[in-house]
Design an enzyme around this catalytic site. Structure first.
Site, PDB file in Angstrom:
ATOM      1  N   ALA A 345       3.794 -20.065  18.438  1.00  0.00           N
ATOM      2  CA  ALA A 345       3.420 -20.826  19.620  1.00  0.00           C
ATOM      3  C   ALA A 345       2.066 -21.473  19.389  1.00  0.00           C
ATOM      4  O   ALA A 345       1.334 -21.068  18.483  1.00  0.00           O
ATOM      5  CB  ALA A 345       3.353 -19.907  20.835  1.00  0.00           C
ATOM      6  N   MET A 346       1.745 -22.462  20.212  1.00  0.00           N
ATOM      7  CA  MET A 346       0.486 -23.181  20.022  1.00  0.00           C
ATOM      8  C   MET A 346      -0.154 -23.465  21.377  1.00  0.00           C
ATOM      9  O   MET A 346       0.490 -23.992  22.274  1.00  0.00           O
ATOM     10  CB  MET A 346       0.774 -24.492  19.253  1.00  0.00           C
ATOM     11  CG  MET A 346      -0.428 -25.401  19.088  1.00  0.00           C
ATOM     12  SD  MET A 346      -1.714 -24.610  18.073  1.00  0.00           S
ATOM     13  CE  MET A 346      -3.170 -25.327  18.815  1.00  0.00           C
ATOM     14  N   GLU A 347      -1.442 -23.147  21.448  1.00  0.00           N
ATOM     15  CA  GLU A 347      -2.145 -23.144  22.729  1.00  0.00           C
ATOM     16  C   GLU A 347      -2.654 -24.500  23.208  1.00  0.00           C
ATOM     17  O   GLU A 347      -3.718 -24.557  23.825  1.00  0.00           O
ATOM     18  CB  GLU A 347      -3.329 -22.168  22.624  1.00  0.00           C
ATOM     19  CG  GLU A 347      -4.502 -22.629  21.723  1.00  0.00           C
ATOM     20  CD  GLU A 347      -4.421 -22.181  20.272  1.00  0.00           C
ATOM     21  OE1 GLU A 347      -3.309 -21.942  19.778  1.00  0.00           O
ATOM     22  OE2 GLU A 347      -5.479 -22.090  19.628  1.00  0.00           O
ATOM     23  N   ASN A 348      -1.933 -25.599  22.939  1.00  0.00           N
ATOM     24  CA  ASN A 348      -2.396 -26.905  23.427  1.00  0.00           C
ATOM     25  C   ASN A 348      -2.802 -26.782  24.890  1.00  0.00           C
ATOM     26  O   ASN A 348      -2.063 -26.221  25.701  1.00  0.00           O
ATOM     27  CB  ASN A 348      -1.284 -27.931  23.307  1.00  0.00           C
ATOM     28  CG  ASN A 348      -0.603 -27.864  21.975  1.00  0.00           C
ATOM     29  OD1 ASN A 348      -1.233 -28.046  20.949  1.00  0.00           O
ATOM     30  ND2 ASN A 348       0.682 -27.534  21.978  1.00  0.00           N
ATOM     31  N   HIS A 380      -1.042 -14.261  24.776  1.00  0.00           N
ATOM     32  CA  HIS A 380      -1.938 -14.705  23.703  1.00  0.00           C
ATOM     33  C   HIS A 380      -2.344 -16.174  23.905  1.00  0.00           C
ATOM     34  O   HIS A 380      -3.526 -16.520  23.881  1.00  0.00           O
ATOM     35  CB  HIS A 380      -1.223 -14.532  22.357  1.00  0.00           C
ATOM     36  CG  HIS A 380      -1.992 -15.010  21.167  1.00  0.00           C
ATOM     37  ND1 HIS A 380      -2.605 -14.144  20.282  1.00  0.00           N
ATOM     38  CD2 HIS A 380      -2.258 -16.253  20.711  1.00  0.00           C
ATOM     39  CE1 HIS A 380      -3.206 -14.847  19.337  1.00  0.00           C
ATOM     40  NE2 HIS A 380      -3.007 -16.140  19.571  1.00  0.00           N
ATOM     41  N   GLU A 381      -1.357 -17.023  24.125  1.00  0.00           N
ATOM     42  CA  GLU A 381      -1.681 -18.453  24.243  1.00  0.00           C
ATOM     43  C   GLU A 381      -2.478 -18.739  25.503  1.00  0.00           C
ATOM     44  O   GLU A 381      -3.398 -19.566  25.490  1.00  0.00           O
ATOM     45  CB  GLU A 381      -0.403 -19.310  24.198  1.00  0.00           C
ATOM     46  CG  GLU A 381       0.496 -19.097  22.970  1.00  0.00           C
ATOM     47  CD  GLU A 381      -0.231 -19.162  21.632  1.00  0.00           C
ATOM     48  OE1 GLU A 381      -1.311 -19.771  21.550  1.00  0.00           O
ATOM     49  OE2 GLU A 381       0.275 -18.568  20.652  1.00  0.00           O
TER      50      GLU A 381
HETATM   51  N1  BES Z   1      -3.159 -21.171  17.289  1.00  0.00           N
HETATM   52  C1  BES Z   1      -2.051 -20.397  16.914  1.00  0.00           C
HETATM   53  C2  BES Z   1      -0.911 -21.209  16.344  1.00  0.00           C
HETATM   54  C3  BES Z   1      -1.110 -21.655  14.924  1.00  0.00           C
HETATM   55  C4  BES Z   1      -0.939 -20.760  13.906  1.00  0.00           C
HETATM   56  C5  BES Z   1      -1.441 -22.955  14.628  1.00  0.00           C
HETATM   57  C6  BES Z   1      -1.128 -21.163  12.603  1.00  0.00           C
HETATM   58  C7  BES Z   1      -1.631 -23.371  13.332  1.00  0.00           C
HETATM   59  C8  BES Z   1      -1.470 -22.466  12.309  1.00  0.00           C
HETATM   60  C9  BES Z   1      -1.506 -19.600  18.101  1.00  0.00           C
HETATM   61  O1  BES Z   1      -2.447 -19.270  19.060  1.00  0.00           O
HETATM   62  C10 BES Z   1      -0.999 -18.322  17.534  1.00  0.00           C
HETATM   63  O2  BES Z   1      -1.769 -17.528  17.112  1.00  0.00           O
HETATM   64  N2  BES Z   1       0.326 -18.134  17.502  1.00  0.00           N
HETATM   65  C11 BES Z   1       0.938 -16.982  16.903  1.00  0.00           C
HETATM   66  C12 BES Z   1       1.583 -16.120  17.934  1.00  0.00           C
HETATM   67  C13 BES Z   1       0.624 -15.169  18.562  1.00  0.00           C
HETATM   68  C14 BES Z   1       1.280 -14.352  19.636  1.00  0.00           C
HETATM   69  C15 BES Z   1      -0.028 -14.237  17.567  1.00  0.00           C
HETATM   70  C16 BES Z   1       2.002 -17.449  15.941  1.00  0.00           C
HETATM   71  O3  BES Z   1       2.255 -18.648  15.900  1.00  0.00           O
HETATM   72  O4  BES Z   1       2.561 -16.627  15.241  1.00  0.00           O
HETATM   73 ZN    ZN Z   2      -3.774 -17.755  18.699  1.00  0.00          ZN
END
Ligand code: BES
Ligand code: ZN
Length: 960
Positions: A345-348, A380-381
């Site tokens: 997921a991505m926190e846009n 998390h997001e």
């Molecule tokens: N900011 C990340 C997404 C991300 C990860 C963007 C790697 C670019 C490269 C997001 O907040 C995140 O950490 N997502 C996790 C899930 C979370 C519950 C640990 C993921 O994508 O696995």
């Molecule tokens: Zn994150």
């Protein structure tokens, strides 16, 4: 003037411009790279007629540096994008766009560097951009423009200088490919009611915003964004802020819709998002009027798959508002589930994007583990909406604080939304213990990196690793616990207030926490927050604390999985830490102690012969604990006589610490094995899961050797009572245990019972599967048990079972169900089926690109599949490197997955050879993972040589 003027002028011309761009697109896209190349070539030939000296690696030209100069600062952007969701005349999907950025000159300069990657920019009088100034100032003319491919800049050299304090407007028009590459502005495809659907979506973090429009693409370069999307009438457009209006316009003779979004808050480019789709949504409005929407494919929404996410999103937002003592800063919060998405997921900001499995829950087919995944990902997001989005770390070197923080507080938000699930305890499994596993290697690295050490897109990607996430979470949890939560939250709230809409460095947080400590009467720390934390974040690794209960002596040592390994990385703190120790002495919690040097005498820890000491209560600290043998014995007998006296988290700790201390030769392996004997009576999830992971490690070390048989007999004996317990309380597997984590334990009981051959288990699971095969429209297997059942049935079956699973996988409309099948298909023992399955991972029609590397990982965890997967990846190395090499998680996971079972000298030599053979292509974001694999394999070989025999003897004696 200013903003308003530019918006309306730009809107008025947008239609014309876009029409023109559309015509140019076809030719232009193919020409762009050639032009770039010839431009650079021209520069070289003009430069000199003498033999060209080799280009120095460290050029001093500003456009050869990955970091932007500090001469310009963006204020706002006007961006209009038009993704085409049908192929153009040459069979490509593209998007067109116009973008302007108002920036202020901070230092006198005649150079503009702005990021732009894979975009084809329109020429104005031979230049790739137009520059104008605000009234009263004239902008210098553009001398020349070009693309600096390596650093991903559009370089604009000016005839004169920009003036400090003055603002300028830089305007570009461009086209780009709407590829299916999961990066920047990209497309995703799915089938609904037999019809192929295409949507346009984004993923900007870390360095892909520059692939959607030219921008100052660094997290510290915050600005306001005015976004407009052009799309078909029947589609919906979404972006970070709320849509102001959608109007119909005619562009180039075609009726289209134009959706204009309100200005965003001041924010970083990596948090920008756009979506054009025909998705549906469900929504609620909270008391303060914040709109929460869950978006997904129509069928998913109609099926109610968004309902659970909707139920938890609002409470979680409410929790974080309280926890951060700051209102949610936007007027809406969209969550959208996408069929193709690289990470989880991505926190846009305001438009959070998710993989379908991380947002959609189907109560009829999804397991409660799938539900928990949604809970933690959403939490998390949403945690990032403040920590990361409202206040942003200035540069990627501090990513660990952003991700580590969200990975810690996600448990707090999750606990608030599901208070009966014991979410806070699970951090020890999913973060602490997984961080220990990599941080105990000499190839680990400190959490914090210097700003200058992180530059290229690959280096930025590599920051998204277990150390940043899980060790980050673990040390922040420790900090919060020794400060106490109210003090931690107070400092945090003040930090957010000071830096809201701006950026910070990690020491800014320490400053605010220190202030909160100073303002708390009676609160005393042995050192400042800075001094304590420096030892945890500036040096890699963690200590093992040894408590000698005969003398009360407490000492610390850098924990290394391979005790003889040479630590090349120096530490200014000499691998010593300031360690807060929460502990108990038989039945009673004691006052927290600090270990501030290598060793110290703590008299209260000296105990008489019938007492025991247990340290690192509830695993609040990021360290392992060892004791004198007598204390170990007393702990083991406590576990055997009445394990409930020991807190549940510490039962998992004892197991995991003991096994790892044995792997690192601190204690005998037989002592570690003895901590599993009490499991006969254990019914809780956390200790069982910790045990299972360590036993799985044993499985893969021994499943090709004679130890395996004896080990199976012992495990079968240990798991049988748990299996029978769940058989009874679930009325012969027809009902689900009511406790949330009990449902996880039930799954463990079934899968371990089947794998060790407990009577009746395999027959049972296979009969369930058979029943489903006979009636494919009616799957009566309980969702919680499906993964285990599918895997067992496919492992025990042949092509018929496999093909049925494959058919069901292709038909699945719930993503979580598809994952269960996709992983179970890797369980077959039939080599040709596994090989064919491996081939499928290179065909996105069969396995989506987002799922390819994890599918190979599933195959590699199968004893038969492992060598096949290893050969397959090596044979196709160039392909995998090209497709995934600079991505983040997935590539390093691929490397660790296919090498996970390695434990022989031959395998080690293969691994080293692989490293040598591909030195030229390199390992991209998997470089660390490869080093870790070599180190782990080396350690296993040594360990096996010394321990195989005692392990065999122990299992034999226990199995007797
Ligand atoms: N900011 C990340 C997404 C991300 C990860 C963007 C790697 C670019 C490269 C997001 O907040 C995140 O950490 N997502 C996790 C899930 C979370 C519950 C640990 C993921 O994508 O696995
Ligand atoms: Zn994150």
């Amino acid at each position: 003037m200013g903003k308003g003027y530019y918006i309306s002028r730009h809107l008025a011309t947008a239609a014309m411009v876009l029409a023109a761009i559309a015509l140019l697109t076809i030719i232009a896209l193919s020409v762009v790279y050639n032009r770039e190349k010839s431009k650079n070539a021209a520069k070289l030939t003009n430069a000199t007629t003498l033999p060209v000296p080799p280009t120095p690696k460290t050029s001093n030209e500003p456009w050869d540096k990955y970091r932007l100069p500090d001469t310009l600062s963006p204020e706002y952007y006007n961006v209009t994008l038009w993704p085409r969701l049908v192929k153009n005349a040459i069979g490509m999907y593209i998007f067109t766009g116009v973008s302007g950025v108002m920036f202020t000159c901070v230092k006198k300069t005649d150079l503009i560097l702005i990021h732009s990657n894979k975009l084809n920019l329109t020429l104005f009088k031979g230049h790739h951009a137009k520059l104008t100034a605000q009234s009263g100032v004239t902008a210098p003319a553009i001398k020349t423009t070009w693309f600096q491919r390596e650093t991903q800049y559009l370089v604009i050299q000016l005839e004169g200088k920009l003036k400090p304090g003055k603002s300028y407007w830089l305007y570009t028009e461009f086209t780009g490919e709407l590829a299916d590459d999961l990066e920047g502005f990209y497309r995703s495809e799915y089938t609904e009611d037999g019809e192929k659907k295409i949507i346009a979506i984004t993923q900007m973090q870390g360095t892909y915003a520059r692939k959607a429009f030219p921008c100052f693409d660094e997290p510290g370069m915050k600005a306001v964004f005015h976004i407009t999307l052009i799309h078909d009438l029947e589609k919906t457009a979404l972006s970070n802020s709320q849509e102001i209006k959608t109007e119909n316009v005619i562009i180039n003779g075609t009726q289209v819709a134009r959706t204009i979004f309100g200005p965003t808050k001041k924010m970083s480019t990596y948090l920008i998002a756009f979506v054009v789709s025909d998705f549906r949504f469900i929504s609620v409005k909270d008391k303060k009027g914040v709109l929460v929407r869950i978006w997904a494919r129509k069928k998913a929404i109609d099926d109610g798959q968004g309902d659970y996410a909707l139920k938890i999103t609002q409470p979680i937002l409410e929790f974080f508002e309280k926890y951060y003592n700051t209102s949610y800063p936007l007027s809406k919060s969209d969550q959208i589930a996408l069929p193709d998405f690289n990470s989880g997921a991505m926190e846009n900001w305001g438009l959070v994007t998710y993989r379908e499995t991380a947002l959609l829950y189907d109560s009829r087919t999804s397991a409660n583990g799938n539900k928990q995944r949604i809970l933690t990902v959403v939490s998390h997001e949403l945690a990032h909406m403040w920590f990361g989005n409202l206040v942003t770390l200035k540069w990627w070197n501090d990513l660990w604080l952003n991700e580590g923080f969200a990975s810690y507080v996600e448990y707090l938000g999750a606990d608030y939304a599901e208070p009966t699930w014991n979410m806070k305890e699970q951090i020890i499994l999913y973060d602490l213990q997984s961080a220990f596993a990599v941080d105990g290697l000499t190839s680990s690295h400190p959490l914090s990196r210097k700003e200058e050490e992180v530059n290229t897109p690959s280096e930025i990607s590599e920051m998204f690793n277990t150390i940043s996430y899980s060790k980050g979470a673990a040390v922040l949890k420790m900090l919060s616990e020794f400060l106490t939560e109210p003090v931690f939250a107070k400092g945090l709230g003040n930090y957010l207030k000071q830096f809201a809409f701006g950026s910070s460095v990690y020491t800014d947080l320490w400053d605010h926490l220190q202030k909160a400590v100073d303002q708390t009467p009676g609160m005393k720390l042995p050192h400042s927050v800075h001094e304590i934390m420096n030892r945890w974040i500036l040096q890699m690794g963690f200590p093992v604390i040894t408590i000698d209960t005969r003398t009360g002596n407490v000492s610390q040592k850098h924990f290394l999985l391979e005790p003889q390994a040479v630590v090349e990385r120096k530490s200014e703190f000499n691998y010593e830490w300031f360690v807060p120790i929460k502990w108990m002495k038989k039945h009673q919690v004691q006052d927290q102690l600090w270990l501030l040097q290598k060793s110290d005498l703590h008299n209260p820890m000296k105990v008489s012969k019938n007492e025991w000491v247990l340290a690192n209560l509830n695993m609040s600290g990021y360290f392992r604990v060892n004791y004198d043998l007598g204390n170990w014995e007393r702990l083991i007998s406590q576990l055997e006589s009445d394990h409930q006296v020991i807190p549940v988290v510490n039962r998992a700790q004892i197991l995991d610490d003991a096994f790892n201390l044995a792997r690192a030769s601190f204690i005998n392996i037989t002592l570690a094995l003895r901590t599993t004997k009490y499991l006969l009576r254990e019914r809780q999830y956390i200790p069982w899961e910790a045990a299972l992971r360590n036993l799985n490690y044993f499985f893969q070390l021994f499943d090709r050797s004679e130890v395996y048989g004896a080990m199976q007999v012992y495990l079968k004996k240990q798991i049988k009572p748990l299996f029978e317990y769940f058989e009874t309380i679930s009325s012969n597997w027809t009902r689900v245990p009511s406790g949330h984590t009990d449902q996880f334990t039930q799954i463990i009981s079934l899968s371990l019972a089947c794998s060790t051959g407990v009577e009746g288990c395999r027959e049972l699971t296979r009969s369930w599967f058979k029943k489903w095969m006979q009636n494919p429209h009616n799957n009566t297997i309980h969702p919680n048990l499906r993964s285990t059942v599918y895997c067992n049935a496919i492992a025990g079956g042949g092509a018929e079972e496999w093909n049925f699973g494959w058919q069901m996988f292709q038909k699945a409309t719930v993503a979580a169900e598809a994952v269960k099948l996709r992983s179970a298909l890797a369980c077959t023992k039939v080599p040709w089926l596994l090989n064919r399955y491996l081939e499928y991972t290179m065909n996105p029609e069969k396995i989506r690109k987002q799922d390819a590397t994890s599918t190979i990982g599933y195959i590699a965890s199968n004893i038969i599949g492992q060598p096949l997967a290893w050969d397959f990846v090596r044979a196709n190395w160039d392909y995998f490197f090209k497709m995934y090499g600079t991505g983040s998680f997935s590539f390093s996971r691929l490397i660790s997955d296919i090498t996970y079972r390695f434990c022989t000298p031959f395998e080690l030599s293969q691994l080293k050879r692989f490293q040598k053979d591909n030195a030229e292509t390199g390992f991209g974001s998997g470089t660390q993972a490869l080093q870790q694999a070599i180190e782990k394999t080396t350690a296993k070989i040594k360990w096996l040589a010394e321990n195989k025999e005692p392990v065999l003897q122990w299992f034999l004696s226990e199995a007797a």
